[in-house]
Design an enzyme around this catalytic site. Structure first.
Site, PDB file in Angstrom:
ATOM      1  N   PRO A  10       0.794  -1.223   0.000  1.00  0.00           N
ATOM      2  CA  PRO A  10       0.000   0.000   0.000  1.00  0.00           C
ATOM      3  C   PRO A  10       0.830   1.278   0.000  1.00  0.00           C
ATOM      4  O   PRO A  10       1.879   1.361   0.629  1.00  0.00           O
ATOM      5  CB  PRO A  10      -0.829  -0.106   1.280  1.00  0.00           C
ATOM      6  N   ASN A  11       0.311   2.226  -0.736  1.00  0.00           N
ATOM      7  CA  ASN A  11       0.823   3.595  -0.851  1.00  0.00           C
ATOM      8  C   ASN A  11       2.116   3.723  -1.644  1.00  0.00           C
ATOM      9  O   ASN A  11       2.576   4.837  -1.881  1.00  0.00           O
ATOM     10  CB  ASN A  11       0.986   4.245   0.534  1.00  0.00           C
ATOM     11  N   ARG A  18       4.921  11.178  -2.120  1.00  0.00           N
ATOM     12  CA  ARG A  18       4.673  10.912  -0.702  1.00  0.00           C
ATOM     13  C   ARG A  18       5.959  11.026   0.103  1.00  0.00           C
ATOM     14  O   ARG A  18       6.909  10.285  -0.125  1.00  0.00           O
ATOM     15  CB  ARG A  18       4.112   9.500  -0.550  1.00  0.00           C
ATOM     16  N   TYR A  23      11.112   8.750   1.657  1.00  0.00           N
ATOM     17  CA  TYR A  23      11.073   7.742   0.604  1.00  0.00           C
ATOM     18  C   TYR A  23      11.799   8.139  -0.679  1.00  0.00           C
ATOM     19  O   TYR A  23      11.893   7.326  -1.595  1.00  0.00           O
ATOM     20  CB  TYR A  23       9.618   7.380   0.274  1.00  0.00           C
ATOM     21  N   ASN A  74       8.088  -5.715  -0.901  1.00  0.00           N
ATOM     22  CA  ASN A  74       7.990  -4.512  -0.080  1.00  0.00           C
ATOM     23  C   ASN A  74       6.534  -4.429   0.331  1.00  0.00           C
ATOM     24  O   ASN A  74       5.694  -3.906  -0.404  1.00  0.00           O
ATOM     25  CB  ASN A  74       8.422  -3.266  -0.849  1.00  0.00           C
ATOM     26  N   ALA A  77       3.251  -0.855   4.809  1.00  0.00           N
ATOM     27  CA  ALA A  77       2.654  -0.872   6.150  1.00  0.00           C
ATOM     28  C   ALA A  77       2.159  -2.258   6.560  1.00  0.00           C
ATOM     29  O   ALA A  77       2.116  -2.569   7.754  1.00  0.00           O
ATOM     30  CB  ALA A  77       1.514   0.137   6.228  1.00  0.00           C
ATOM     31  N   GLU A  99      12.612  -9.484   1.836  1.00  0.00           N
ATOM     32  CA  GLU A  99      11.861  -8.315   2.280  1.00  0.00           C
ATOM     33  C   GLU A  99      12.682  -7.064   2.000  1.00  0.00           C
ATOM     34  O   GLU A  99      13.874  -7.019   2.304  1.00  0.00           O
ATOM     35  CB  GLU A  99      11.578  -8.450   3.774  1.00  0.00           C
ATOM     36  N   HIS A 101      12.641  -2.620   2.139  1.00  0.00           N
ATOM     37  CA  HIS A 101      12.044  -1.338   2.544  1.00  0.00           C
ATOM     38  C   HIS A 101      12.961  -0.218   2.082  1.00  0.00           C
ATOM     39  O   HIS A 101      14.185  -0.320   2.209  1.00  0.00           O
ATOM     40  CB  HIS A 101      11.883  -1.265   4.066  1.00  0.00           C
ATOM     41  N   ARG A 108      12.902   4.353  12.592  1.00  0.00           N
ATOM     42  CA  ARG A 108      11.656   5.118  12.531  1.00  0.00           C
ATOM     43  C   ARG A 108      10.805   4.840  13.768  1.00  0.00           C
ATOM     44  O   ARG A 108      11.303   4.369  14.785  1.00  0.00           O
ATOM     45  CB  ARG A 108      10.933   4.785  11.229  1.00  0.00           C
ATOM     46  N   ARG A 112       7.080   0.451  13.652  1.00  0.00           N
ATOM     47  CA  ARG A 112       7.663  -0.041  12.400  1.00  0.00           C
ATOM     48  C   ARG A 112       8.839  -0.997  12.639  1.00  0.00           C
ATOM     49  O   ARG A 112       9.368  -1.569  11.697  1.00  0.00           O
ATOM     50  CB  ARG A 112       8.139   1.124  11.533  1.00  0.00           C
TER      51      ARG A 112
END
Length: 144
Positions: A10-11, A18, A23, A74, A77, A99, A101, A108, A112
């Protein structure tokens, strides 16, 4: 040519707009291009996808069991909340999952710091921006 599924949660479709201080300014399309180039150099092909919907990601993980030699994930969230993604990854083992990110999730917010993905992944790469995808592809290629 062997295919790697590169799945984005998502996102991530909002990359470039964003929170660029976290990011970066690279778009998801730019990352897809980087992945295609990196994979080609490794003798791999990519199937690059993004969804904001958890169930769609679960379906794609299941599909990868029959169509891919590995997954770069990835989960965004959903990394921190999704038992469904955790179970999907378990269901397709021994298919390797890396995985990824863009940001360093451990630097963070505390929520998270926990990954539901990591316990079943071959490894995690975080904090290196789009380069993390290239590193994940290299890691998968070394395992094949």
């Amino acid at each position: 040519m062997k295919t790697v599924f590169i799945l984005n949660g998502p996102n991530l479709n909002m990359l470039g707009k964003r929170e660029p201080s976290i990011y970066g300014t690279q778009t998801l399309d730019g990352i897809a291009d980087l992945c295609r180039q990196s994979a080609q150099a490794l003798g791999l092909k990519t199937d690059f996808r993004q969804s904001n919907h958890e169930g769609v990601l679960v379906d794609w993980i299941h599909e990868a069991a029959d169509k891919a030699v590995g997954i770069v994930l990835n989960a965004a969230a959903y990394t921190h909340t999704s038992i469904a993604l955790c179970d999907a990854i378990k269901a397709v083992q021994p298919l390797p999952v890396v995985e990824v990110h863009l940001s360093n999730i451990h630097a963070r917010e505390a929520f998270r710091h926990v990954s539901m993905i990591a316990p079943n992944a071959a490894g995690m790469i975080c904090g290196f921006g789009p380069l993390g995808y290239t590193l994940a592809l290299q890691a998968l290629a070394s395992r094949l």
